[in-house]
Design a protein around this motif. Structure first.
Motif, PDB file in Angstrom:
ATOM      1  N   ILE A 156      11.157   1.508  -1.291  1.00 37.50           N
ATOM      2  CA  ILE A 156      12.156   0.622  -0.688  1.00 37.50           C
ATOM      3  C   ILE A 156      11.533  -0.141   0.478  1.00 37.50           C
ATOM      4  CG2 ILE A 156      14.390   0.548   0.477  1.00 37.50           C
ATOM      5  CD1 ILE A 156      15.149   3.095  -1.112  1.00 37.50           C
ATOM      6  N   ILE A 157      10.711   0.538   1.260  1.00 39.38           N
ATOM      7  CA  ILE A 157      10.028  -0.104   2.390  1.00 39.38           C
ATOM      8  C   ILE A 157       9.056  -1.164   1.892  1.00 39.38           C
ATOM      9  CG2 ILE A 157       8.395   0.289   4.278  1.00 39.38           C
ATOM     10  CD1 ILE A 157       9.690   3.085   4.574  1.00 39.38           C
ATOM     11  N   TRP A 158       8.310  -0.829   0.848  1.00 36.21           N
ATOM     12  CA  TRP A 158       7.285  -1.763   0.377  1.00 36.21           C
ATOM     13  C   TRP A 158       7.884  -2.959  -0.331  1.00 36.21           C
ATOM     14  CZ3 TRP A 158       2.131  -1.734   1.585  1.00 36.21           C
ATOM     15  CH2 TRP A 158       1.791  -0.718   2.490  1.00 36.21           C
ATOM     16  N   ALA A 159       9.052  -2.804  -0.888  1.00 35.68           N
ATOM     17  CA  ALA A 159       9.750  -3.956  -1.466  1.00 35.68           C
ATOM     18  C   ALA A 159      10.159  -4.928  -0.361  1.00 35.68           C
ATOM     19  CB  ALA A 159      10.976  -3.485  -2.246  1.00 35.68           C
ATOM     20  N   TYR A 215      -3.458   7.562   7.327  1.00 33.87           N
ATOM     21  CA  TYR A 215      -3.150   6.272   6.706  1.00 33.87           C
ATOM     22  C   TYR A 215      -3.677   6.214   5.275  1.00 33.87           C
ATOM     23  CZ  TYR A 215      -1.611   4.342  11.191  1.00 33.87           C
ATOM     24  OH  TYR A 215      -0.913   4.089  12.355  1.00 33.87           O
ATOM     25  N   ASP A 216      -4.848   6.803   5.039  1.00 30.83           N
ATOM     26  CA  ASP A 216      -5.410   6.837   3.683  1.00 30.83           C
ATOM     27  C   ASP A 216      -4.508   7.634   2.748  1.00 30.83           C
ATOM     28  OD1 ASP A 216      -7.556   5.355   4.593  1.00 30.83           O
ATOM     29  OD2 ASP A 216      -8.893   7.093   4.794  1.00 30.83           O
ATOM     30  N   PHE A 217      -4.002   8.758   3.243  1.00 30.62           N
ATOM     31  CA  PHE A 217      -3.102   9.589   2.437  1.00 30.62           C
ATOM     32  C   PHE A 217      -1.800   8.852   2.144  1.00 30.62           C
ATOM     33  CE2 PHE A 217       0.380  12.760   2.349  1.00 30.62           C
ATOM     34  CZ  PHE A 217       0.015  13.440   1.182  1.00 30.62           C
ATOM     35  N   LEU A 218      -1.242   8.189   3.138  1.00 28.03           N
ATOM     36  CA  LEU A 218      -0.014   7.431   2.943  1.00 28.03           C
ATOM     37  C   LEU A 218      -0.222   6.291   1.959  1.00 28.03           C
ATOM     38  CD1 LEU A 218       1.081   7.349   6.679  1.00 28.03           C
ATOM     39  CD2 LEU A 218       2.413   8.405   4.831  1.00 28.03           C
ATOM     40  N   GLY A 226       8.373 -10.670   4.516  1.00 28.24           N
ATOM     41  CA  GLY A 226       7.301 -11.118   5.402  1.00 28.24           C
ATOM     42  C   GLY A 226       6.037 -10.327   5.215  1.00 28.24           C
ATOM     43  N   THR A 227       4.981 -10.846   5.755  1.00 28.29           N
ATOM     44  CA  THR A 227       3.665 -10.220   5.610  1.00 28.29           C
ATOM     45  C   THR A 227       3.424  -9.243   6.748  1.00 28.29           C
ATOM     46  OG1 THR A 227       2.699 -12.100   6.774  1.00 28.29           O
ATOM     47  CG2 THR A 227       2.668 -12.173   4.351  1.00 28.29           C
ATOM     48  N   PHE A 228       4.205  -8.182   6.769  1.00 21.72           N
ATOM     49  CA  PHE A 228       4.004  -7.145   7.777  1.00 21.72           C
ATOM     50  C   PHE A 228       2.640  -6.495   7.569  1.00 21.72           C
ATOM     51  CE2 PHE A 228       8.631  -7.343   7.127  1.00 21.72           C
ATOM     52  CZ  PHE A 228       9.028  -7.656   8.414  1.00 21.72           C
ATOM     53  N   ASP A 229       1.955  -6.235   8.662  1.00 21.30           N
ATOM     54  CA  ASP A 229       0.651  -5.592   8.615  1.00 21.30           C
ATOM     55  C   ASP A 229       0.717  -4.303   7.807  1.00 21.30           C
ATOM     56  OD1 ASP A 229      -2.149  -5.215   9.874  1.00 21.30           O
ATOM     57  OD2 ASP A 229      -1.105  -3.345  10.345  1.00 21.30           O
ATOM     58  N   GLU A 230      -0.291  -4.076   6.941  1.00 19.43           N
ATOM     59  CA  GLU A 230      -0.258  -2.907   6.063  1.00 19.43           C
ATOM     60  C   GLU A 230      -0.205  -1.608   6.854  1.00 19.43           C
ATOM     61  OE1 GLU A 230      -2.726  -1.539   2.183  1.00 19.43           O
ATOM     62  OE2 GLU A 230      -3.785  -1.280   4.087  1.00 19.43           O
ATOM     63  N   GLN A 231      -0.989  -1.524   7.908  1.00 16.58           N
ATOM     64  CA  GLN A 231      -1.003  -0.277   8.678  1.00 16.58           C
ATOM     65  C   GLN A 231       0.352  -0.039   9.340  1.00 16.58           C
ATOM     66  OE1 GLN A 231      -4.672   1.041  10.383  1.00 16.58           O
ATOM     67  NE2 GLN A 231      -3.710   1.456  12.363  1.00 16.58           N
ATOM     68  N   MET A 268       9.671  -0.918  10.927  1.00 18.51           N
ATOM     69  CA  MET A 268       8.684  -1.913  10.493  1.00 18.51           C
ATOM     70  C   MET A 268       9.046  -3.309  10.993  1.00 18.51           C
ATOM     71  SD  MET A 268       7.404  -2.772   6.595  1.00 18.51           S
ATOM     72  CE  MET A 268       9.005  -3.396   6.047  1.00 18.51           C
ATOM     73  N   MET A 269      10.356  -3.596  11.047  1.00 17.30           N
ATOM     74  CA  MET A 269      10.808  -4.919  11.461  1.00 17.30           C
ATOM     75  C   MET A 269      11.023  -5.041  12.963  1.00 17.30           C
ATOM     76  SD  MET A 269      13.379  -5.883   8.298  1.00 17.30           S
ATOM     77  CE  MET A 269      13.571  -7.573   8.900  1.00 17.30           C
ATOM     78  N   GLY A 270      10.523  -4.058  13.699  1.00 14.00           N
ATOM     79  CA  GLY A 270      10.523  -4.168  15.149  1.00 14.00           C
ATOM     80  C   GLY A 270      11.698  -3.530  15.860  1.00 14.00           C
TER      81      GLY A 270
END
Length: 437
Positions: free
Chosen positions: A279-282, A197-200, A288-293, A337-339
């Motif tokens: 694109i994912i982070w945009a 996760y740190d690397f990502l 929505g406030t998806f959990d960072e992890q 990410m969106m389930g």
């Protein structure tokens, strides 16, 4: 052999300063020059495969004041490259070294040719004033130095042996990856640990920094800045799709203009890395406030799908990797990410294929930002459609019932159907260059 998500990330995801094709040439030149007793260079001879040649024609090189060309990259690598920095080989080049490299090229001391060679190939031979000749060969991956010679004698080193081993392992891993189902790829994510996760997160921050640079400076075509201005003027709406286009295109504007910042690459390409991540982070920012992890987990899936698809279509080909490969990767990541379940992720990949399969690669250059903007639009739309149950079906062209078969079809299209296309693209580009002279 069973590989882990960390294995894939370590082999397929890495920082890269500048477009990876000229950077591979610079790395080979730096590695060869390191063997010479004297660094007073009198000639450099560069031989590359057609796709390296194509991708190096129109893209700016970091620290070169918008200068372009594989010959200039080779000269910069030989004179001031840091081979131990791998794909960041040009990070220490200063103004004096650039001017010296420019003079070498202007004096005709750097020769560049391309030849029919299957796969990624770079061969650089450097001669010094006292007559010594050193050679380095990169093959398979942009940073895989598989051979070094000094005056015709093979030079063995622990690093080179490790690189050769890594190249073989990388090829085995990519073959293994192409044989995994979408369910398998999602399952690999359960093996992510804190250091992964740190690397990502490092990759996300790296690519976001490039995006900010592109928005704050006049770079390339300014696709990202223009999209942002259009939202400010009310010409277009800053929704999730536009946000993704702005972030990704601005980063591509910066990178392809030679900005002094590295990108976190994916499957050998920095621009693919921008698409696979930004694109994912945009979407995370706008929808929505998806959990960072959880978003980082989605980013890992994006890298896995991007690498799996590139393993099928080829490291370099006539098919635009930043559009189809990172577009599919980002769509998969957004859906996850969106389930979305494995079926929805598969649907998103099929939607991208139905939309972007025909996008060609006509070399790395400023206008790749336009293609990445298109990929961003497509990836977000493909994911949202898949989550709504709207998916291209098996009767739609090359799209197959399963996402895995669809990706195989893309591989067949690239490897069997597009070699002639690649030759025509390169011929058109070379003809244009000759007409400018």
């Amino acid at each position: 052999m069973q590989y882990t998500v960390r294995d894939v990330l370590s082999m397929e995801v890495a920082p890269a300063l500048g477009c990876t094709e000229p950077i591979a040439v610079a790395l080979a030149a730096a590695s060869a020059t390191d063997l010479l007793p004297s660094r007073e260079i009198t000639s450099i001879n560069v031989v590359v495969d057609p796709n390296i040649f194509k991708n190096g024609m129109g893209v700016a090189i970091p620290a070169a004041h918008h200068g372009k060309g594989l010959d200039l990259a080779a000269a910069m690598g030989a004179l001031a490259g840091n081979a131990s920095a791998r794909l960041e080989v040009l990070r220490d080049v200063d103004e004096a070294a650039f001017e010296q490299a420019r003079r070498l090229v202007a004096q005709g001391m750097v020769q560049l040719t391309h030849r029919s060679e299957r796969g990624l190939y770079v061969n650089v031979e450097v001669e010094s004033k006292n007559g010594d000749r050193a050679r380095a060969v990169i093959q398979g991956r942009h940073d895989a130095i598989v051979l070094r010679e000094l005056n015709g004698q093979l030079v063995e080193s622990a690093e080179q042996t490790a690189q050769s081993s890594n190249t073989t392992s990388g090829e085995d891993m990519r073959m293994w990856l192409t044989q995994r189902s979408i369910t398998d790829l999602i399952g690999l994510l359960d093996g992510l640990e804190q250091q992964d996760y740190d690397f990502l997160r490092k990759g996300v921050n790296m690519n976001l920094a490039l995006s900010r640079y592109g928005l704050e400076h006049k770079c390339g075509l300014g696709v990202g800045r223009t999209l942002e201005r259009l939202t400010e003027r009310g010409m277009i709406v800053r929704d999730a799709i536009t946000e993704a286009q702005i972030l990704a295109a601005a980063a591509a504007d910066a990178r392809l203009a030679g900005a002094p910042l590295p990108a976190m690459s994916s499957a050998g390409s920095g621009t693919q890395g921008l698409g696979a991540v930004l694109i994912i982070w945009a979407v995370r920012k706008r929808l929505g406030t998806f959990d960072e992890q959880w978003a980082l987990r989605a980013t890992a899936l994006s890298h896995l799908v991007t690498s799996s698809l590139k393993g099928r279509i080829g490291r370099l080909s006539a098919m635009c990797g930043c559009a189809i490969a990172s577009g599919a990767g980002a769509a998969a990541g957004i859906t996850h990410m969106m389930g979305g379940n494995a079926e929805a992720v598969s649907g998103a990949i099929k939607n991208v294929t139905a939309d972007l399969a025909g996008v060609i690669c006509d070399g790395a250059k400023a206008s790749c930002a336009l293609k990445l903007a298109s990929a961003a639009r497509c990836a977000v739309q493909a994911a949202l459609f898949a989550l709504e149950g709207v998916v291209a079906g098996e009767n739609d062209g090359i799209v197959c019932a399963a996402a895995e078969d669809t990706m195989d079809a893309l591989g067949r299209l690239s490897n069997e159907g597009m070699p002639a296309t690649d030759r025509v693209i390169l011929d058109i580009m070379c003809t244009k260059e000759c007409n400018k002279l």
